[in-house]
Design a protein around this motif. Structure first.
Motif, PDB file in Angstrom:
ATOM      1  N   THR A  53       0.870  -1.165   0.000  1.00 22.49           N
ATOM      2  CA  THR A  53       0.000   0.000   0.000  1.00 22.49           C
ATOM      3  C   THR A  53       0.913   1.224   0.000  1.00 22.49           C
ATOM      4  O   THR A  53       2.134   1.105   0.199  1.00 22.49           O
ATOM      5  N   LEU A  54       0.355   2.388  -0.190  1.00 24.34           N
ATOM      6  CA  LEU A  54       1.147   3.618  -0.124  1.00 24.34           C
ATOM      7  C   LEU A  54       1.840   3.713   1.234  1.00 24.34           C
ATOM      8  O   LEU A  54       3.040   4.018   1.325  1.00 24.34           O
ATOM      9  N   ASP A  55       1.116   3.419   2.292  1.00 28.64           N
ATOM     10  CA  ASP A  55       1.668   3.518   3.643  1.00 28.64           C
ATOM     11  C   ASP A  55       2.847   2.562   3.849  1.00 28.64           C
ATOM     12  O   ASP A  55       3.904   2.960   4.339  1.00 28.64           O
ATOM     13  N   SER A  56       2.700   1.307   3.438  1.00 25.65           N
ATOM     14  CA  SER A  56       3.780   0.347   3.659  1.00 25.65           C
ATOM     15  C   SER A  56       5.013   0.677   2.810  1.00 25.65           C
ATOM     16  O   SER A  56       6.148   0.494   3.258  1.00 25.65           O
ATOM     17  N   ALA A  57       4.815   1.196   1.601  1.00 24.33           N
ATOM     18  CA  ALA A  57       5.949   1.585   0.751  1.00 24.33           C
ATOM     19  C   ALA A  57       6.686   2.786   1.329  1.00 24.33           C
ATOM     20  O   ALA A  57       7.917   2.858   1.277  1.00 24.33           O
ATOM     21  N   GLN A  58       5.946   3.717   1.925  1.00 21.29           N
ATOM     22  CA  GLN A  58       6.578   4.884   2.545  1.00 21.29           C
ATOM     23  C   GLN A  58       7.328   4.489   3.814  1.00 21.29           C
ATOM     24  O   GLN A  58       8.437   4.959   4.066  1.00 21.29           O
ATOM     25  N   ILE A  59       6.751   3.619   4.618  1.00 24.63           N
ATOM     26  CA  ILE A  59       7.419   3.141   5.837  1.00 24.63           C
ATOM     27  C   ILE A  59       8.714   2.412   5.474  1.00 24.63           C
ATOM     28  O   ILE A  59       9.754   2.616   6.105  1.00 24.63           O
ATOM     29  N   ARG A  60       8.670   1.580   4.446  1.00 24.57           N
ATOM     30  CA  ARG A  60       9.864   0.854   4.008  1.00 24.57           C
ATOM     31  C   ARG A  60      10.971   1.835   3.624  1.00 24.57           C
ATOM     32  O   ARG A  60      12.136   1.665   3.962  1.00 24.57           O
ATOM     33  N   LYS A  61      10.600   2.893   2.897  1.00 28.10           N
ATOM     34  CA  LYS A  61      11.592   3.887   2.482  1.00 28.10           C
ATOM     35  C   LYS A  61      12.159   4.636   3.687  1.00 28.10           C
ATOM     36  O   LYS A  61      13.374   4.849   3.778  1.00 28.10           O
ATOM     37  N   LEU A  62      11.314   5.032   4.621  1.00 26.61           N
ATOM     38  CA  LEU A  62      11.799   5.728   5.819  1.00 26.61           C
ATOM     39  C   LEU A  62      12.767   4.842   6.595  1.00 26.61           C
ATOM     40  O   LEU A  62      13.828   5.302   7.037  1.00 26.61           O
ATOM     41  N   ASP A  63      12.409   3.576   6.760  1.00 28.34           N
ATOM     42  CA  ASP A  63      13.282   2.647   7.483  1.00 28.34           C
ATOM     43  C   ASP A  63      14.607   2.456   6.749  1.00 28.34           C
ATOM     44  O   ASP A  63      15.673   2.395   7.369  1.00 28.34           O
ATOM     45  N   TYR A  64      14.559   2.391   5.423  1.00 29.27           N
ATOM     46  CA  TYR A  64      15.770   2.247   4.617  1.00 29.27           C
ATOM     47  C   TYR A  64      16.716   3.432   4.856  1.00 29.27           C
ATOM     48  O   TYR A  64      17.909   3.258   5.081  1.00 29.27           O
TER      49      TYR A  64
END
Length: 100
Positions: A53-64
């Motif tokens: 989802t948009l949320d999970s893709a953004q969280i993944r990027k922030l964590d990266y």
């Protein structure tokens, strides 16, 4: 001379940096941005995987980015005020939830 984000008696020399414009950006437009950028309010693309989802893709990027900057578990992190503070919020949330 005006400073960014503050109005002098003459007014700011930077278009869109009046107190009124800044309040509009963060208070009024925040609701619109949540609809289009997701709850993390990140202005750049996420790191997508199948089924995200948009949320999970953004969280993944922030964590990266947090990992790449060696900020996870750091005692101090400097936030220079870019955007809505999504990365800093994510770091605090993770540190708070993982601390006994």
């Amino acid at each position: 001379m005006g400073t960014v984000g503050h109005e002098s008696k003459k007014g700011s020399s930077y278009k869109g940096t009046s107190s009124k414009a800044i309040l509009h950006q963060y208070d009024f437009l925040g609701d619109f941005y949540r609809l289009t950028l997701g709850p993390e309010l990140v202005f750049s693309y996420g790191m997508w995987e199948e089924g995200d989802t948009l949320d999970s893709a953004q969280i993944r990027k922030l964590d990266y980015h947090a990992e790449a900057a060696h900020a996870v578990g750091a005692d101090r992190v400097l936030d220079i005020g870019c955007g809505y503070g999504s990365l800093l919020h994510r770091l605090v949330k993770n540190i708070m939830s993982s601390t006994p």
